[in-house]
Design a protein around this motif. Sequence first.
Motif, mmCIF file in Angstrom:
data_model
loop_
_atom_site.group_PDB
_atom_site.id
_atom_site.type_symbol
_atom_site.label_atom_id
_atom_site.label_comp_id
_atom_site.label_asym_id
_atom_site.label_seq_id
_atom_site.Cartn_x
_atom_site.Cartn_y
_atom_site.Cartn_z
ATOM 1 N N TYR A 1 0.921 -1.325 0.296
ATOM 2 C CA TYR A 1 -0.310 -0.133 -0.120
ATOM 3 C C TYR A 1 0.593 1.572 -0.192
ATOM 4 N N SER A 2 2.710 1.137 -0.282
ATOM 5 C CA SER A 2 3.558 2.330 -0.468
ATOM 6 C C SER A 2 2.614 3.243 -0.834
ATOM 7 N N CYS A 3 1.696 3.209 -1.975
ATOM 8 C CA CYS A 3 1.468 4.237 -3.399
ATOM 9 C C CYS A 3 0.598 4.871 -3.014
ATOM 10 N N VAL A 4 -0.416 4.448 -1.864
ATOM 11 C CA VAL A 4 -1.519 4.909 -2.048
ATOM 12 C C VAL A 4 -1.669 6.429 -1.448
ATOM 13 N N PRO A 5 -2.819 7.338 -1.700
ATOM 14 C CA PRO A 5 -2.671 8.644 -1.375
ATOM 15 C C PRO A 5 -2.707 8.907 -0.059
ATOM 16 N N MET A 6 -1.895 10.203 0.082
ATOM 17 C CA MET A 6 -1.595 9.976 1.330
ATOM 18 C C MET A 6 -1.273 11.506 1.735
ATOM 19 N N THR A 7 -1.299 12.300 2.937
ATOM 20 C CA THR A 7 -0.575 13.401 3.399
ATOM 21 C C THR A 7 -0.712 13.001 5.099
ATOM 22 N N ILE A 8 0.847 13.862 5.588
ATOM 23 C CA ILE A 8 0.396 14.439 7.044
ATOM 24 C C ILE A 8 0.065 14.981 7.588
ATOM 25 N N LEU A 9 -0.943 15.692 8.351
ATOM 26 C CA LEU A 9 -0.800 17.073 9.446
ATOM 27 C C LEU A 9 -0.118 17.159 10.191
ATOM 28 N N SER A 10 0.805 18.483 10.417
ATOM 29 C CA SER A 10 1.201 19.070 10.961
ATOM 30 C C SER A 10 1.154 20.332 11.533
ATOM 31 N N SER A 11 2.274 20.806 12.399
ATOM 32 C CA SER A 11 2.091 21.898 12.651
ATOM 33 C C SER A 11 3.024 22.631 11.652
ATOM 34 N N ARG A 12 2.638 24.512 12.241
ATOM 35 C CA ARG A 12 3.778 25.035 10.675
ATOM 36 C C ARG A 12 5.271 24.925 11.647
ATOM 37 N N ASP A 13 5.226 24.868 13.532
ATOM 38 C CA ASP A 13 6.257 24.064 13.669
ATOM 39 C C ASP A 13 6.557 23.475 12.797
ATOM 40 N N TYR A 14 6.432 22.635 12.012
ATOM 41 C CA TYR A 14 7.567 20.945 11.384
ATOM 42 C C TYR A 14 7.275 21.234 9.893
ATOM 43 N N THR A 15 6.639 22.463 9.579
ATOM 44 C CA THR A 15 6.366 22.336 7.939
ATOM 45 C C THR A 15 6.458 24.033 7.291
ATOM 46 N N CYS A 16 7.269 25.210 7.719
ATOM 47 C CA CYS A 16 7.001 26.605 7.237
ATOM 48 C C CYS A 16 8.402 26.785 7.005
ATOM 49 N N ILE A 17 7.758 26.473 6.018
ATOM 50 C CA ILE A 17 9.885 26.926 4.988
ATOM 51 C C ILE A 17 9.676 28.709 4.769
#
Length: 232
Positions: free
Chosen positions: A57-73
């Motif tokens: 199932y590695s190719c299953v459409p997915m996403t990871i929700l996280s805070s801006r602390d981890y994803t803001c660039i």
Amino acid sequence: GPCTECSCSSGKEPDKDPGHTKKKDNGECLCVPKIFFGTRTHKQISQITRELKRTAYSCVPMTILSSRDYTCIHPVVSNSSNRNEMCVELLEGKHGKSCSYYHSVHKLSEHHALQSAPQAWDIEDLVSLGRKLRACAYFAARELMVGADIVFCPYNYLLDPQIRESMDIHLKDQVVILDEAHNIEDCARESVSYGVTESQLRAAREELEFMVTNNIRQKHHEPLQAVCCSLI
């Protein structure tokens, strides 16, 4: 092997329908639920996605929700102690400034590396690609939730009603999996807890004393005054 209902089966494109519906052979609509996989920490999400890569199932459409602390660039916001507030100010155009990374979010959410990924990805992969494309990883992850079959996120994204509302998470008729669920009590307690400082309590006590002294809704304020006095 891969199932026949979700997008992991060979040759299927990720579902773009927000309602996540598919048609049966007889033309009837079949509602395919999303899987919301909650963990206690972001580190655990990384471990789970690594294991997911090793499955069919590695190719299953997915996403990871996280805070801006981890994803803001954003170079300024990401180094701020109050990323959420600064991000909102940029999105609202305060001080005549905006966020170019946010306006380029489609470059990331529609990128082939995520839309037709040969294997599961992690937050670091999303952020790295976001830096390369100069596009917001935080909002890209939220956009990817629309077509995702599985959504990874920390516990509080599922437990806290305010976070669910802000992240547009709807759990009705969906599948919810809680990893290491024996930790759920502590997380639930934290979600409904609120911390105040001693100075805030003293200020509240003074205001309540003023209300009571001046007979302003005295019946309602006296119990609150008693609580404040008992704490300091």
